[in-house]
Design a protein around this motif. Sequence first.
Motif, PDB file in Angstrom:
ATOM      1  N   LEU A 243       0.837  -1.203   0.000  1.00 15.11           N
ATOM      2  CA  LEU A 243       0.000   0.000   0.000  1.00 15.11           C
ATOM      3  C   LEU A 243       0.872   1.253   0.000  1.00 15.11           C
ATOM      4  N   THR A 244       1.987   1.206   0.711  1.00 12.32           N
ATOM      5  CA  THR A 244       2.916   2.341   0.698  1.00 12.32           C
ATOM      6  C   THR A 244       3.449   2.580  -0.709  1.00 12.32           C
ATOM      7  N   ALA A 245       3.786   1.508  -1.401  1.00 10.65           N
ATOM      8  CA  ALA A 245       4.297   1.635  -2.771  1.00 10.65           C
ATOM      9  C   ALA A 245       3.244   2.260  -3.681  1.00 10.65           C
ATOM     10  N   ARG A 246       1.996   1.886  -3.492  1.00  9.29           N
ATOM     11  CA  ARG A 246       0.918   2.454  -4.309  1.00  9.29           C
ATOM     12  C   ARG A 246       0.757   3.950  -4.035  1.00  9.29           C
ATOM     13  N   VAL A 247       0.856   4.323  -2.764  1.00 12.23           N
ATOM     14  CA  VAL A 247       0.772   5.749  -2.411  1.00 12.23           C
ATOM     15  C   VAL A 247       1.917   6.525  -3.059  1.00 12.23           C
ATOM     16  N   LEU A 248       3.122   5.993  -2.956  1.00 10.69           N
ATOM     17  CA  LEU A 248       4.282   6.691  -3.498  1.00 10.69           C
ATOM     18  C   LEU A 248       4.206   6.811  -5.022  1.00 10.69           C
ATOM     19  N   ASP A 249       3.629   5.821  -5.676  1.00 17.15           N
ATOM     20  CA  ASP A 249       3.434   5.917  -7.131  1.00 17.15           C
ATOM     21  C   ASP A 249       2.573   7.123  -7.482  1.00 17.15           C
ATOM     22  N   GLN A 250       1.492   7.324  -6.725  1.00 14.22           N
ATOM     23  CA  GLN A 250       0.588   8.444  -7.018  1.00 14.22           C
ATOM     24  C   GLN A 250       1.206   9.788  -6.643  1.00 14.22           C
ATOM     25  N   ILE A 251       1.999   9.803  -5.573  1.00 11.21           N
ATOM     26  CA  ILE A 251       2.692  11.038  -5.207  1.00 11.21           C
ATOM     27  C   ILE A 251       3.708  11.389  -6.296  1.00 11.21           C
ATOM     28  N   HIS A 252       4.367  10.383  -6.823  1.00 13.06           N
ATOM     29  CA  HIS A 252       5.315  10.602  -7.918  1.00 13.06           C
ATOM     30  C   HIS A 252       4.602  11.208  -9.124  1.00 13.06           C
ATOM     31  N   ARG A 253       3.449  10.674  -9.465  1.00 15.46           N
ATOM     32  CA  ARG A 253       2.675  11.215 -10.588  1.00 15.46           C
ATOM     33  C   ARG A 253       2.237  12.659 -10.319  1.00 15.46           C
ATOM     34  N   LEU A 254       1.843  12.917  -9.081  1.00 14.76           N
ATOM     35  CA  LEU A 254       1.402  14.262  -8.722  1.00 14.76           C
ATOM     36  C   LEU A 254       2.559  15.259  -8.812  1.00 14.76           C
ATOM     37  N   LEU A 255       3.747  14.852  -8.381  1.00 15.67           N
ATOM     38  CA  LEU A 255       4.911  15.728  -8.466  1.00 15.67           C
ATOM     39  C   LEU A 255       5.282  15.988  -9.929  1.00 15.67           C
ATOM     40  N   ASP A 256       5.157  14.970 -10.775  1.00 15.32           N
ATOM     41  CA  ASP A 256       5.410  15.161 -12.208  1.00 15.32           C
ATOM     42  C   ASP A 256       4.443  16.185 -12.791  1.00 15.32           C
ATOM     43  N   LEU A 257       3.188  16.043 -12.411  1.00 16.89           N
ATOM     44  CA  LEU A 257       2.172  16.964 -12.904  1.00 16.89           C
ATOM     45  C   LEU A 257       2.442  18.382 -12.401  1.00 16.89           C
ATOM     46  N   ALA A 258       2.820  18.491 -11.139  1.00 16.48           N
ATOM     47  CA  ALA A 258       3.102  19.796 -10.553  1.00 16.48           C
ATOM     48  C   ALA A 258       4.283  20.467 -11.244  1.00 16.48           C
ATOM     49  N   THR A 259       5.288  19.682 -11.603  1.00 22.65           N
ATOM     50  CA  THR A 259       6.443  20.232 -12.309  1.00 22.65           C
ATOM     51  C   THR A 259       6.047  20.692 -13.701  1.00 22.65           C
ATOM     52  N   ARG A 260       5.225  19.886 -14.350  1.00 25.59           N
ATOM     53  CA  ARG A 260       4.828  20.207 -15.718  1.00 25.59           C
ATOM     54  C   ARG A 260       3.983  21.479 -15.774  1.00 25.59           C
ATOM     55  N   TYR A 261       3.183  21.712 -14.745  1.00 16.11           N
ATOM     56  CA  TYR A 261       2.288  22.870 -14.754  1.00 16.11           C
ATOM     57  C   TYR A 261       2.671  23.946 -13.750  1.00 16.11           C
ATOM     58  N   GLY A 262       3.816  23.806 -13.122  1.00 14.32           N
ATOM     59  CA  GLY A 262       4.299  24.864 -12.243  1.00 14.32           C
ATOM     60  C   GLY A 262       3.447  25.075 -11.010  1.00 14.32           C
ATOM     61  N   PHE A 263       2.853  24.010 -10.456  1.00 10.45           N
ATOM     62  CA  PHE A 263       2.021  24.145  -9.265  1.00 10.45           C
ATOM     63  C   PHE A 263       2.888  24.353  -8.033  1.00 10.45           C
ATOM     64  N   ASN A 264       2.277  24.945  -6.997  1.00 10.32           N
ATOM     65  CA  ASN A 264       3.017  25.268  -5.784  1.00 10.32           C
ATOM     66  C   ASN A 264       2.056  25.312  -4.606  1.00 10.32           C
ATOM     67  N   LYS A 265       2.607  25.331  -3.396  1.00  9.69           N
ATOM     68  CA  LYS A 265       1.850  25.381  -2.143  1.00  9.69           C
ATOM     69  C   LYS A 265       1.050  24.086  -1.941  1.00  9.69           C
ATOM     70  N   ASN A 266      -0.287  24.134  -2.003  1.00 10.37           N
ATOM     71  CA  ASN A 266      -1.056  22.920  -1.738  1.00 10.37           C
ATOM     72  C   ASN A 266      -1.283  22.164  -3.052  1.00 10.37           C
ATOM     73  N   LEU A 267      -0.431  21.169  -3.307  1.00 13.81           N
ATOM     74  CA  LEU A 267      -0.508  20.442  -4.575  1.00 13.81           C
ATOM     75  C   LEU A 267      -1.783  19.611  -4.665  1.00 13.81           C
ATOM     76  N   TRP A 268      -2.296  19.158  -3.547  1.00 18.94           N
ATOM     77  CA  TRP A 268      -3.534  18.385  -3.553  1.00 18.94           C
ATOM     78  C   TRP A 268      -4.694  19.267  -4.021  1.00 18.94           C
TER      79      TRP A 268
END
Length: 470
Positions: free
Chosen positions: A40-65
């Motif tokens: 379950l931890t690995a699954r969570v980290l996979d989604q956090i990784h995807r979210l960080l990729d998305l945040a980098t691509r779109y320049g998101f900041n502060k509350n990424l969720w």
Amino acid sequence: MYRLTSKLIVYREIGEESILMQLSDVCRAFDRGDYDREELTARVLDQIHRLLDLATRYGFNKNLWHNYLAFLLAMTETPFTLVSEKVGANEGSVNHFVKNDLRVFRQLFDYDFGPLEKALGTDVFSVIEDYHAVGKKERVYNRSVSEKVQALSRQLEESADEDDMYRVVTDFYRDYGVGMFGLNKAFRINERWSSAVETGNPGSSAAPGAKMNTASSSGGGKPVDYAAAGESDFLIPITATSDVVLDDLIGYELQKEKLIANTEAFVSGRLANNVLLYGDAGTGKSTSIKAILNQYYDRGLRMIEVYKHEFRYLQRILAEVKNRNYRFVIYMDDLSFEEFEIEYKYLKAVIEGGLETKPENVLIYATSNRRHLIRETWSDRSDRSDDELHRSDTMQEKLSLVARFGISIGYMKPSHKEYLHIVRELAQRYPQITLSEEELLQKANQWELRSGGASGRTAQQFINFLAGQE
């Protein structure tokens, strides 16, 4: 979280491969208690990784969720969001279901990941909810998209209830649109999609949610997660577009006026023509079209870049955009055809002549170094031809392509005097260039001789060279 996402109605089209739905499944397993902690931890980290990729691509900041949830609302195309794109808030029974979904999003905004973090021994959710992004150059991400989504996120954070959220999102759809067409300026065909079509298996490598290498669109060789980004697998955004404006192009005032007049009519909903910009290389044809996109983006102009080998997909492009509340220019750069190439027939059929008419919200703007686009041979022009009995028919077929562009605008190589004027004007924009006018023009003459002729591009390259010297 699963109990929340399962209540969605209007926004139920959010994909199962999305970060939201994947985390929802994680929370469902956690709530049931039948999970392996490491898995379950690995699954969570996979989604956090995807979210960080998305945040980098779109320049998101502060509350990424919160940024991500706002991004989902901005990107999800449904009958409701598409109607709101045209008219904003509207009366109708569907609003009852929309507000139901916005109550769900309100709870998702406030979702407490604390118990999950504690059980798994991680703090990743706490970090993304107070994230400090590394400063990035604008070319890494689409600044316009980033600012709009983050502003939407802040407004939703401050909303008191679903009625307030309804006003915020419908205003957003009315002002900016929905989905990738609403948020981005320019697009191109996904190379992986076309490659899959060529191999006869578009469902495998181009399936929604598949990770595809789109270096040409994202600015790097790293695969882009389309399920996370909520984008099409056929047309994909060009996220790093030029910020050039028409004033950057020195001279060619009559040419720019013609292009502006036609584009102004187009974005205003009046009749307008397809445009061919032809002439010598380096004279500003492509620059003019890129500048037009920047000038009229805020009024709903979008651009789709299509290469010659992709002309077979033009009908598919028209089907994708014909009912959208935007004006689309299909941009064809450096357009020309050799004798043996037949791709121009696809273009002719789309411009005029097919059973299905070209949508009123689509024009074609093309640039070419050739006035007539298709190379002619002496046998085309000679009184007698050994390989073609109906010579005039062949000539007419080739020339008819140019005739289908209602406006042709010539960009000719500048005279030597005009070239030096361009150099002087450009030099004034770079304070680090401190040469006297005499020295500047002397070096410009030498540069022209080495570069093979005068043009706006030659002048800009010369100025770039001078400005780059220590």
